[in-house]
Write a protein that holds these residues in place. Structure first.
Motif, mmCIF file in Angstrom:
data_model
loop_
_atom_site.group_PDB
_atom_site.id
_atom_site.type_symbol
_atom_site.label_atom_id
_atom_site.label_comp_id
_atom_site.label_asym_id
_atom_site.label_seq_id
_atom_site.Cartn_x
_atom_site.Cartn_y
_atom_site.Cartn_z
ATOM 1 N N GLY A 38 0.810 -1.199 0.000
ATOM 2 C CA GLY A 38 0.000 0.000 0.000
ATOM 3 C C GLY A 38 0.849 1.257 0.000
ATOM 4 N N ILE A 39 0.225 2.364 -0.385
ATOM 5 C CA ILE A 39 0.843 3.689 -0.380
ATOM 6 C C ILE A 39 -0.057 4.630 0.406
ATOM 7 C CG2 ILE A 39 1.301 5.727 -1.819
ATOM 8 C CD1 ILE A 39 2.234 3.855 -4.035
ATOM 9 N N VAL A 40 0.549 5.462 1.243
ATOM 10 C CA VAL A 40 -0.156 6.565 1.877
ATOM 11 C C VAL A 40 0.505 7.865 1.450
ATOM 12 C CG1 VAL A 40 -0.730 7.731 4.032
ATOM 13 C CG2 VAL A 40 -0.942 5.258 3.873
ATOM 14 N N ASP A 41 -0.273 8.745 0.831
ATOM 15 C CA ASP A 41 0.165 10.110 0.539
ATOM 16 C C ASP A 41 -0.377 10.989 1.657
ATOM 17 O OD1 ASP A 41 1.171 9.369 -2.115
ATOM 18 O OD2 ASP A 41 -0.943 9.213 -2.670
ATOM 19 N N LEU A 42 0.480 11.695 2.345
ATOM 20 C CA LEU A 42 0.024 12.525 3.454
ATOM 21 C C LEU A 42 -0.767 13.725 2.971
ATOM 22 C CD1 LEU A 42 3.214 12.469 5.717
ATOM 23 C CD2 LEU A 42 1.162 11.048 5.895
ATOM 24 N N ASP A 76 -5.027 13.790 2.997
ATOM 25 C CA ASP A 76 -5.491 15.168 2.795
ATOM 26 C C ASP A 76 -5.020 16.121 3.889
ATOM 27 O OD1 ASP A 76 -6.845 14.783 0.362
ATOM 28 O OD2 ASP A 76 -8.532 13.876 1.413
ATOM 29 N N LEU A 77 -3.819 15.889 4.393
ATOM 30 C CA LEU A 77 -3.194 16.873 5.272
ATOM 31 C C LEU A 77 -2.734 18.047 4.412
ATOM 32 C CD1 LEU A 77 -1.154 14.417 7.544
ATOM 33 C CD2 LEU A 77 -3.278 15.604 8.111
ATOM 34 N N PRO A 78 -2.473 19.220 4.993
ATOM 35 C CA PRO A 78 -2.216 20.411 4.179
ATOM 36 C C PRO A 78 -0.843 20.413 3.500
ATOM 37 C CG PRO A 78 -2.063 20.940 6.510
ATOM 38 C CD PRO A 78 -2.580 19.538 6.428
ATOM 39 N N ASN A 79 -0.849 20.407 2.180
ATOM 40 C CA ASN A 79 0.381 20.565 1.415
ATOM 41 C C ASN A 79 0.960 21.960 1.662
ATOM 42 O OD1 ASN A 79 2.315 19.807 -0.667
ATOM 43 N ND2 ASN A 79 1.290 21.315 -1.964
ATOM 44 N N ARG A 80 2.274 22.060 1.623
ATOM 45 C CA ARG A 80 3.028 23.295 1.868
ATOM 46 C C ARG A 80 3.037 23.708 3.333
ATOM 47 N NH1 ARG A 80 1.282 27.456 -3.038
ATOM 48 N NH2 ARG A 80 2.144 26.239 -4.778
ATOM 49 N N GLU A 81 2.055 23.233 4.094
ATOM 50 C CA GLU A 81 1.969 23.565 5.515
ATOM 51 C C GLU A 81 1.987 22.311 6.380
ATOM 52 O OE1 GLU A 81 -0.619 27.681 5.244
ATOM 53 O OE2 GLU A 81 -1.678 25.788 5.572
ATOM 54 N N LEU A 82 2.469 21.212 5.810
ATOM 55 C CA LEU A 82 2.521 19.963 6.554
ATOM 56 C C LEU A 82 3.447 20.134 7.758
ATOM 57 C CD1 LEU A 82 1.649 16.950 6.546
ATOM 58 C CD2 LEU A 82 3.796 16.470 5.350
ATOM 59 N N MET A 83 2.949 19.810 8.935
ATOM 60 C CA MET A 83 3.728 19.969 10.159
ATOM 61 C C MET A 83 3.555 18.744 11.042
ATOM 62 S SD MET A 83 5.312 22.894 10.018
ATOM 63 C CE MET A 83 5.785 23.186 11.716
ATOM 64 N N ASP A 84 4.664 18.295 11.611
ATOM 65 C CA ASP A 84 4.580 17.230 12.597
ATOM 66 C C ASP A 84 3.867 17.744 13.840
ATOM 67 O OD1 ASP A 84 5.032 14.892 14.056
ATOM 68 O OD2 ASP A 84 6.949 15.643 14.825
ATOM 69 N N GLY A 85 2.938 16.965 14.328
ATOM 70 C CA GLY A 85 2.193 17.326 15.530
ATOM 71 C C GLY A 85 1.151 16.274 15.804
ATOM 72 N N PRO A 86 0.496 16.332 16.956
ATOM 73 C CA PRO A 86 -0.464 15.283 17.330
ATOM 74 C C PRO A 86 -1.539 14.998 16.295
ATOM 75 C CG PRO A 86 0.065 16.608 19.236
ATOM 76 C CD PRO A 86 0.736 17.273 18.069
ATOM 77 N N ALA A 113 16.307 22.610 -0.392
ATOM 78 C CA ALA A 113 16.153 23.134 -1.751
ATOM 79 C C ALA A 113 14.835 22.699 -2.379
ATOM 80 C CB ALA A 113 17.317 22.680 -2.634
ATOM 81 N N ALA A 114 14.096 21.862 -1.663
ATOM 82 C CA ALA A 114 12.791 21.400 -2.131
ATOM 83 C C ALA A 114 11.796 21.596 -0.993
ATOM 84 C CB ALA A 114 12.883 19.939 -2.575
ATOM 85 N N SER A 115 10.714 20.848 -1.000
ATOM 86 C CA SER A 115 9.643 21.091 -0.042
ATOM 87 C C SER A 115 10.049 20.745 1.389
ATOM 88 C CB SER A 115 8.420 20.254 -0.413
ATOM 89 O OG SER A 115 7.414 20.391 0.578
ATOM 90 N N PRO A 116 9.754 21.636 2.348
ATOM 91 C CA PRO A 116 9.964 21.296 3.761
ATOM 92 C C PRO A 116 9.013 20.204 4.246
ATOM 93 C CG PRO A 116 8.841 23.411 3.577
ATOM 94 C CD PRO A 116 9.258 23.016 2.197
ATOM 95 N N ASP A 117 7.973 19.908 3.453
ATOM 96 C CA ASP A 117 7.076 18.809 3.801
ATOM 97 C C ASP A 117 7.824 17.488 3.933
ATOM 98 O OD1 ASP A 117 5.045 20.654 3.577
ATOM 99 O OD2 ASP A 117 4.156 19.789 1.767
ATOM 100 N N HIS A 118 8.919 17.320 3.183
ATOM 101 C CA HIS A 118 9.643 16.049 3.214
ATOM 102 C C HIS A 118 10.159 15.754 4.616
ATOM 103 C CE1 HIS A 118 10.474 16.801 -1.329
ATOM 104 N NE2 HIS A 118 9.324 16.170 -1.143
ATOM 105 N N HIS A 119 10.777 16.732 5.238
ATOM 106 C CA HIS A 119 11.315 16.535 6.584
ATOM 107 C C HIS A 119 10.191 16.333 7.598
ATOM 108 C CE1 HIS A 119 13.868 16.739 10.036
ATOM 109 N NE2 HIS A 119 13.399 17.906 10.440
ATOM 110 N N GLY A 121 7.218 15.173 7.010
ATOM 111 C CA GLY A 121 6.642 13.856 6.787
ATOM 112 C C GLY A 121 7.458 12.759 7.442
ATOM 113 N N HIS A 122 8.772 12.863 7.340
ATOM 114 C CA HIS A 122 9.680 11.911 7.981
ATOM 115 C C HIS A 122 9.387 11.842 9.483
ATOM 116 C CE1 HIS A 122 14.263 10.825 8.578
ATOM 117 N NE2 HIS A 122 13.475 10.097 9.342
ATOM 118 N N LEU A 123 9.254 12.987 10.120
ATOM 119 C CA LEU A 123 8.981 13.033 11.559
ATOM 120 C C LEU A 123 7.597 12.456 11.894
ATOM 121 C CD1 LEU A 123 10.333 16.615 12.348
ATOM 122 C CD2 LEU A 123 11.516 14.428 12.682
ATOM 123 N N ILE A 124 6.607 12.786 11.069
ATOM 124 C CA ILE A 124 5.247 12.287 11.304
ATOM 125 C C ILE A 124 5.212 10.760 11.244
ATOM 126 C CG2 ILE A 124 2.915 12.169 10.325
ATOM 127 C CD1 ILE A 124 3.391 15.122 9.408
#
Length: 259
Positions: A38-42, A76-86, A113-119, A121-124
């Motif tokens: 399976g794949i999950v896109d955040l 369907d978490l917010p792209n560009r504003e993805l943040m690790d949190g509860p 140099a790319a989206s901060p969402d990557h980091h 997402g790693h934490l989430i």
């Protein structure tokens, strides 16, 4: 969310197209080997200059079909504003509890140099794996039962800002599924017009060739581990996957780095 049979492997990343680029060949290979994947896109990946929500959904489904992956979910978490949190941790941990994967593959790395969402997402993903097993908190996870994900594997971004010293790495031979990988990337036509796709193909091909060449494969995808692998049988650990040296080179004599 519709109930799904438990999965062998669940790969997670912030955006549709991340996993196709990082480990699409391995996902397709595991499906061919008979595993449920399976794949999950955040996030949806939108907004972008080129896409739309409807188009990105169509492209993600086309990519899923190209890889043969059985399940694809978008949180369907917010792209560009993805943040690790509860809240994000709860959402993803609920998916882990429902699908009970044996292995979670996490897109990993920090890409300034790319989206901060990557980091983020790693934490989430790491936190959600821990949250998934917690007891006396079921109300936060839609009253699903606790589940401990046995194994976490990283799919590192090749343009990570850090030179990481992972506890272990390995390369999967994707020679038989490389073209499926490229077809899944090309499915994102809104993001990769013909000129841009050729640049992406050049980069992805070079990366996969470089990783594969270290193990004698035409194309390979590299993975990393958060902890060492233990064994009681060194010989079996080293030889069970029939690791081979690149053709016409003798390890030791040619000073070729192995493993």
């Amino acid at each position: 969310m519709t109930e799904q049979p438990r999965l062998d492997v669940l790969a997670v990343a912030p955006h549709p197209d991340d996993l196709e680029i990082l480990c699409g060949g391995t996902l397709a290979l595991m499906v061919k080997q008979g595993y449920r994947v399976g794949i999950v896109d955040l996030t949806s990946g939108e907004p972008t200059p080129r896409g739309s929500l409807e188009l990105r959904k169509e492209e993600a489904e086309a990519a899923r079909v190209a890889l043969g992956v059985q399940v694809r979910i978008n949180l369907d978490l917010p792209n560009r504003e993805l943040m690790d949190g509860p809240p994000a941790r709860y959402r993803l941990a609920t998916v882990f509890r429902r699908l009970q994967p044996r292995i979670v593959i996490a897109a990993a790395g920090r890409t300034p140099a790319a989206s901060p969402d990557h980091h983020q997402g790693h934490l989430i993903i790491e936190a959600a794996r821990f949250y998934s097993q917690l007891t006396k908190w079921d109300d936060r996870f839609e009253n699903t039962a606790p589940y401990r994900v046995p194994h976490l594997v990283y799919a590192p971004f090749p343009f990570d800002a850090e030179d990481r010293h992972w506890h272990g790495t390995f390369v999967v031979d994707i020679s038989s599924t490389f073209e499926q990988k490229m077809a899944s990337i090309q499915a994102y036509r809104s993001q990769f017009d013909p000129d841009r796709f050729e640049k992406v193909r050049h980069f992805v091909s070079g990366t996969c060739i470089a990783h594969g060449a270290r193990c004698g494969f035409a194309y390979g995808e590299r993975f990393a581990l958060p902890a060492e692998i233990g064994t009681t049988d060194l010989v079996n650990l080293v030889t069970q996957n029939q690791a081979i040296a690149p053709p016409n080179l003798t390890p030791g004599k040619d000073h070729l780095p192995m493993g």
